[in-house]
Enzyme design. Structure first.
Site, PDB file in Angstrom:
ATOM      1  N   TYR A  54      37.801  24.730  32.041  1.00  0.00           N
ATOM      2  CA  TYR A  54      37.290  24.030  33.206  1.00  0.00           C
ATOM      3  C   TYR A  54      36.563  22.760  32.748  1.00  0.00           C
ATOM      4  CZ  TYR A  54      38.066  28.370  35.875  1.00  0.00           C
ATOM      5  OH  TYR A  54      38.619  29.488  36.463  1.00  0.00           O
ATOM      6  N   HIS A 119      42.588  34.715  30.352  1.00  0.00           N
ATOM      7  CA  HIS A 119      42.839  33.837  31.490  1.00  0.00           C
ATOM      8  C   HIS A 119      44.296  33.931  31.955  1.00  0.00           C
ATOM      9  CE1 HIS A 119      41.227  29.824  33.326  1.00  0.00           C
ATOM     10  NE2 HIS A 119      41.751  30.615  34.229  1.00  0.00           N
ATOM     11  N   SER A 198      38.901  31.619  44.611  1.00  0.00           N
ATOM     12  CA  SER A 198      39.360  30.804  45.743  1.00  0.00           C
ATOM     13  C   SER A 198      39.298  31.566  47.066  1.00  0.00           C
ATOM     14  CB  SER A 198      40.779  30.268  45.510  1.00  0.00           C
ATOM     15  OG  SER A 198      40.809  29.416  44.395  1.00  0.00           O
ATOM     16  N   PRO A 199      38.199  32.273  47.357  1.00  0.00           N
ATOM     17  CA  PRO A 199      38.114  33.017  48.619  1.00  0.00           C
ATOM     18  C   PRO A 199      37.981  32.121  49.835  1.00  0.00           C
ATOM     19  CG  PRO A 199      35.996  33.059  47.525  1.00  0.00           C
ATOM     20  CD  PRO A 199      36.966  32.422  46.559  1.00  0.00           C
ATOM     21  N   LEU A 200      37.710  30.824  49.605  1.00  0.00           N
ATOM     22  CA  LEU A 200      37.632  29.867  50.711  1.00  0.00           C
ATOM     23  C   LEU A 200      38.851  28.946  50.732  1.00  0.00           C
ATOM     24  CD1 LEU A 200      33.822  29.018  50.599  1.00  0.00           C
ATOM     25  CD2 LEU A 200      35.030  30.654  52.057  1.00  0.00           C
ATOM     26  N   ARG A 202      40.441  27.111  48.628  1.00  0.00           N
ATOM     27  CA  ARG A 202      40.320  25.801  47.987  1.00  0.00           C
ATOM     28  C   ARG A 202      39.812  24.733  48.955  1.00  0.00           C
ATOM     29  NH1 ARG A 202      42.476  26.991  43.128  1.00  0.00           N
ATOM     30  NH2 ARG A 202      44.204  28.473  43.049  1.00  0.00           N
ATOM     31  N   GLY A 203      38.848  25.145  49.783  1.00  0.00           N
ATOM     32  CA  GLY A 203      38.207  24.218  50.712  1.00  0.00           C
ATOM     33  C   GLY A 203      38.759  24.239  52.116  1.00  0.00           C
ATOM     34  N   GLY A 206      36.459  25.792  55.190  1.00  0.00           N
ATOM     35  CA  GLY A 206      35.135  25.219  55.353  1.00  0.00           C
ATOM     36  C   GLY A 206      34.796  24.998  56.811  1.00  0.00           C
TER      37      GLY A 206
END
Length: 322
Positions: A54, A119, A198-200, A202-203, A206
């Site tokens: 990252y 990973h 990524s529970p959202l 990836r934005g 929102g």
């Protein structure tokens, strides 16, 4: 906040993914990142997830700066196993995993991490060889436990039989529900935590809809769900979910996170953000009733997302099982 178990440690049911500090979702700076980590801790979040790739080590370095100055009581996880290059490849050899872990420990400023993930699995390397390396790292006190990211239930069964696995990390959200086809259940059966990245979406989940221009650069711009016409279709479906949340006075991301947490006592979502003000939108988590979950299923039924979650170039060693 509810508590969950991971590797014999109790953590908040909501964790934190520290990928955004590396610029993957837009520019940021160290001061903003440190303020976000402070807000995370103040919110009661106690499990932090990062990886060596990252920001090519930048995310671990920032996290290490924060750990050195705050000395927080957290459960810390990192990952290794992906070799950057064209194309990327997986390397699960003893030499590579050890070297990458030592680099992570140095950047993080710690002598041990609570959880160390593979990973991506190197498909041609025998699983017992990889687990042997991880066992020795545990015995040497370098890691508290091991995990895998993006593996199939059968791989988990085999690995756990060799040496108990602590956690499996997989994308899981209202728009990515593949773990329900076996991985969610197998983790529960074996007593392994399912850490949902990524529970959202990836934005996408929102409080405000993303503009297509926001997602054209970087990872999302090459992801089929963020390309047209898929992006417009997905936005329209999620707009209906936002309306559902607003009608009840709930934050959209908080509701999406509550839905993931409600999938099982072993599920720990790790949303990420680079700004404290976005993190504040995750809480409080609403207490979803059975009727609420049924209505969410009606608004965003399983399989609603248009487009694959990864493009072909993004599927390095991602194990499929359905």
């Amino acid at each position: 906040m509810q508590q969950r178990m991971i590797g014999g440690r109790s953590v908040a049911a909501l964790g934190y993914g520290a990928m955004s500090f590396g610029g993957m979702y837009g520019a940021t700076d160290e001061a903003t990142s440190l303020a976000c980590l402070d807000a995370m801790l103040e919110a009661g979040i106690t499990h932090v997830d990062v990886a060596n790739i990252y920001g090519l080590g930048l995310c671990e370095t920032i996290l290490g700066t924060w750990i050195a100055s705050r000395k927080p009581d957290i459960v810390l996880a990192t990952k290794a196993g992906i070799v950057n290059g064209t194309p990327r490849r997986a390397d699960n050899s003893d030499a590579y995993l050890r070297a990458e872990l030592e680099g992570s420990l140095k950047r993080l400023g710690v002598e041990r991490v609570d959880l160390f993930y593979i990973h991506r699995r190197e498909q041609d390397r025998p699983l017992d060889e990889v687990i042997g390396t991880l066992q020795r790292l545990e015995q040497e006190g370098k890691i508290g436990g091991y995990g895998f990211s993006e593996i199939a239930p059968e791989t988990l069964r085999q690995a756990h039989a060799i040496h108990p696995c602590t956690a499996v990390q997989n994308e899981y959200s209202l728009w990515t529900r593949a773990p329900e086809l076996g991985l969610l259940q197998e983790c529960a059966r074996l007593g392994v935590a399912l850490v949902a990245f990524s529970p959202l979406a990836r934005g996408m989940l929102g409080n405000r809809a993303l503009d297509h221009a926001q997602v054209q650069d970087g990872f999302r711009g090459r992801n089929p769900r963020f390309t047209e016409p898929n992006f417009a279709r997905n936005t329209a479906r999620i707009d209906a979910f936002r309306a559902f949340c607003a009608a009840r006075g709930w934050s959209t991301p908080a509701t999406a996170l509550a839905w993931v947490i409600g999938a099982g006592d072993h599920v720990i979502p790790i949303p990420g953000t680079r700004r404290a003000e976005r993190l504040h939108e995750w809480l409080p988590l609403p207490d979803l009733s059975a009727a609420d979950r049924a209505e969410i299923e009606r608004v965003l039924p399983v399989g609603f997302a248009a487009g694959a979650r990864y493009g072909e170039h993004q599927t390095l060693s991602v194990e499929s099982y359905c």
